[in-house]
Design a protein around this motif. Structure first.
Motif, PDB file in Angstrom:
ATOM      1  N   ALA A  15      55.284 -13.255   9.624  1.00  4.94           N
ATOM      2  CA  ALA A  15      56.565 -13.591  10.245  1.00  4.94           C
ATOM      3  C   ALA A  15      57.616 -12.527   9.950  1.00  4.94           C
ATOM      4  O   ALA A  15      58.384 -12.134  10.835  1.00  4.94           O
ATOM      5  N   LEU A  16      57.639 -12.045   8.720  1.00  9.32           N
ATOM      6  CA  LEU A  16      58.624 -11.043   8.322  1.00  9.32           C
ATOM      7  C   LEU A  16      58.428  -9.744   9.097  1.00  9.32           C
ATOM      8  O   LEU A  16      59.363  -9.209   9.714  1.00  9.32           O
ATOM      9  N   GLY A  21      59.342  -5.944  13.669  1.00  8.82           N
ATOM     10  CA  GLY A  21      58.783  -5.111  14.732  1.00  8.82           C
ATOM     11  C   GLY A  21      59.268  -5.518  16.108  1.00  8.82           C
ATOM     12  O   GLY A  21      59.637  -4.660  16.931  1.00  8.82           O
ATOM     13  N   ALA A  22      59.276  -6.820  16.381  1.00 12.14           N
ATOM     14  CA  ALA A  22      59.720  -7.296  17.684  1.00 12.14           C
ATOM     15  C   ALA A  22      61.204  -7.012  17.901  1.00 12.14           C
ATOM     16  O   ALA A  22      61.630  -6.662  19.009  1.00 12.14           O
ATOM     17  N   THR A  23      61.988  -7.135  16.838  1.00  6.38           N
ATOM     18  CA  THR A  23      63.419  -6.869  16.953  1.00  6.38           C
ATOM     19  C   THR A  23      63.690  -5.406  17.246  1.00  6.38           C
ATOM     20  O   THR A  23      64.514  -5.064  18.109  1.00  6.38           O
ATOM     21  N   TYR A  54      73.655  -5.089  21.287  1.00  2.00           N
ATOM     22  CA  TYR A  54      72.219  -5.227  21.489  1.00  2.00           C
ATOM     23  C   TYR A  54      71.518  -5.895  20.304  1.00  2.00           C
ATOM     24  O   TYR A  54      70.487  -6.555  20.470  1.00  2.00           O
ATOM     25  N   ALA A  55      72.056  -5.717  19.107  1.00  2.00           N
ATOM     26  CA  ALA A  55      71.417  -6.309  17.929  1.00  2.00           C
ATOM     27  C   ALA A  55      71.340  -7.817  18.035  1.00  2.00           C
ATOM     28  O   ALA A  55      70.388  -8.441  17.553  1.00  2.00           O
ATOM     29  N   GLY A  56      72.334  -8.433  18.668  1.00  2.27           N
ATOM     30  CA  GLY A  56      72.323  -9.886  18.810  1.00  2.27           C
ATOM     31  C   GLY A  56      71.181 -10.365  19.682  1.00  2.27           C
ATOM     32  O   GLY A  56      70.443 -11.291  19.317  1.00  2.27           O
ATOM     33  N   LEU A  57      71.027  -9.746  20.848  1.00  2.15           N
ATOM     34  CA  LEU A  57      69.930 -10.123  21.741  1.00  2.15           C
ATOM     35  C   LEU A  57      68.579  -9.815  21.109  1.00  2.15           C
ATOM     36  O   LEU A  57      67.620 -10.593  21.235  1.00  2.15           O
ATOM     37  N   ALA A  58      68.496  -8.671  20.424  1.00  2.00           N
ATOM     38  CA  ALA A  58      67.221  -8.253  19.827  1.00  2.00           C
ATOM     39  C   ALA A  58      66.798  -9.181  18.697  1.00  2.00           C
ATOM     40  O   ALA A  58      65.616  -9.545  18.591  1.00  2.00           O
ATOM     41  N   ALA A 201      66.847  -7.542   8.827  1.00  2.20           N
ATOM     42  CA  ALA A 201      66.571  -6.268   8.159  1.00  2.20           C
ATOM     43  C   ALA A 201      66.345  -5.149   9.168  1.00  2.20           C
ATOM     44  O   ALA A 201      66.702  -3.990   8.926  1.00  2.20           O
ATOM     45  N   ALA A 202      65.780  -5.484  10.325  1.00  5.80           N
ATOM     46  CA  ALA A 202      65.450  -4.469  11.324  1.00  5.80           C
ATOM     47  C   ALA A 202      66.680  -3.807  11.927  1.00  5.80           C
ATOM     48  O   ALA A 202      66.602  -2.663  12.390  1.00  5.80           O
TER      49      ALA A 202
END
Length: 263
Positions: A15-16, A21-23, A54-58, A201-202
């Motif tokens: 999950a971490l 990675g997905a973010t 963009y960080a919010g959507l990601a 963290a991403a």
């Protein structure tokens, strides 16, 4: 026993890393092809610098995807997580876009507008996230009182992280700090703590570097995910204690935000 324990640890690691990675993938895609154009997602931060949202959507996408695909979660937990996180992120994004020029802040301002028959973007966010939290709580708990408390914790956690999003890194740092103890818990609570931590963290480096911000979308989505982890880790007494603390934080919202800004 060792295999079972290893599987539980694997779920948290999956999950971490999956959320991180997905973010990052979503963040890169949004920078390359921002929906509606880049200007729609640009804002001035507290220092007057232009940053993107963009960080919010990601982080919304990364958290939801990681929780939905992490091994070991029951179907009802996956459904509740997807519902709460995507609704919180979606309502937050709506407020990010349509409430950008609205100076009204806080529950009282938006409820006052409703009394004047004006539905603000903040009201949409308030009731949308609240309803999603209650629906997710109903999926996760059996007794009516526990369902209600779970909904308060999920929505209240989303609001708390948003209160802390007043300076670069504050909200992301809070997610990492609040989620860290949950990594030690077994079962779904550990996985649901890991997903928002990986997502936060991403983008933490870009957030601290004042290139992006979580905005309402990211702060609410990450907070809702932490609320879900708290719900899965607590019985009624623990839920009541967390709900009381979150209600108190909401009531003292301006002071909480000022304290976060001063750190």
């Amino acid at each position: 026993m060792a295999a079972v324990a290893g599987g539980k640890v694997l779920g948290r690691i999956s999950a971490l890393l999956g959320a991180a990675g997905a973010t990052r993938a979503a963040y890169g895609a949004l920078r390359n092809r921002p929906p509606g154009g880049a200007v729609l997602w640009e804002r001035k931060n507290y220092a007057g610098r232009t940053v993107n949202l963009y960080a919010g959507l990601a982080t919304t996408a990364g958290t939801a995807l990681a929780a939905a695909t992490a091994p070991g979660l029951p179907a009802r937990t996956r459904t509740a997580t997807a519902l709460a996180v995507l609704a919180a992120g979606g309502c937050g994004a709506y407020d990010d876009v349509f409430g950008a020029d609205d100076p009204r802040r806080g529950f009282r301002a938006h409820l006052s507008a409703l009394r004047e028959r004006e539905v603000t973007s903040g009201a949409v966010k308030l009731f949308g996230i609240g309803a999603a939290g209650l629906a997710a709580g109903a999926l996760l708990k059996e007794r009516p009182a526990d369902k209600l408390l779970a909904g308060v914790v999920i929505a209240g956690s989303a609001h708390l992280v948003n209160l802390l999003d007043v300076r670069p890194g504050r909200a992301a740092g809070a997610v990492l700090a609040i989620g860290a103890p949950g990594l030690l818990r077994r079962g779904p609570a550990g996985v649901l703590s890991a997903a928002p931590m990986g997502a936060a963290a991403a983008v933490a480096g870009d957030d601290l570097g004042e290139r992006t911000m979580l905005g309402d979308a990211g702060a609410h989505a990450l907070g809702a995910a932490l609320g879900l982890a708290i719900v899965m880790a607590n019985d009624r007494r623990g839920l009541a204690a967390h709900a009381a603390g979150l209600i108190a934080a909401a009531a003292a919202g301006n002071r909480v935000s000022r304290a976060a800004a001063a750190l």
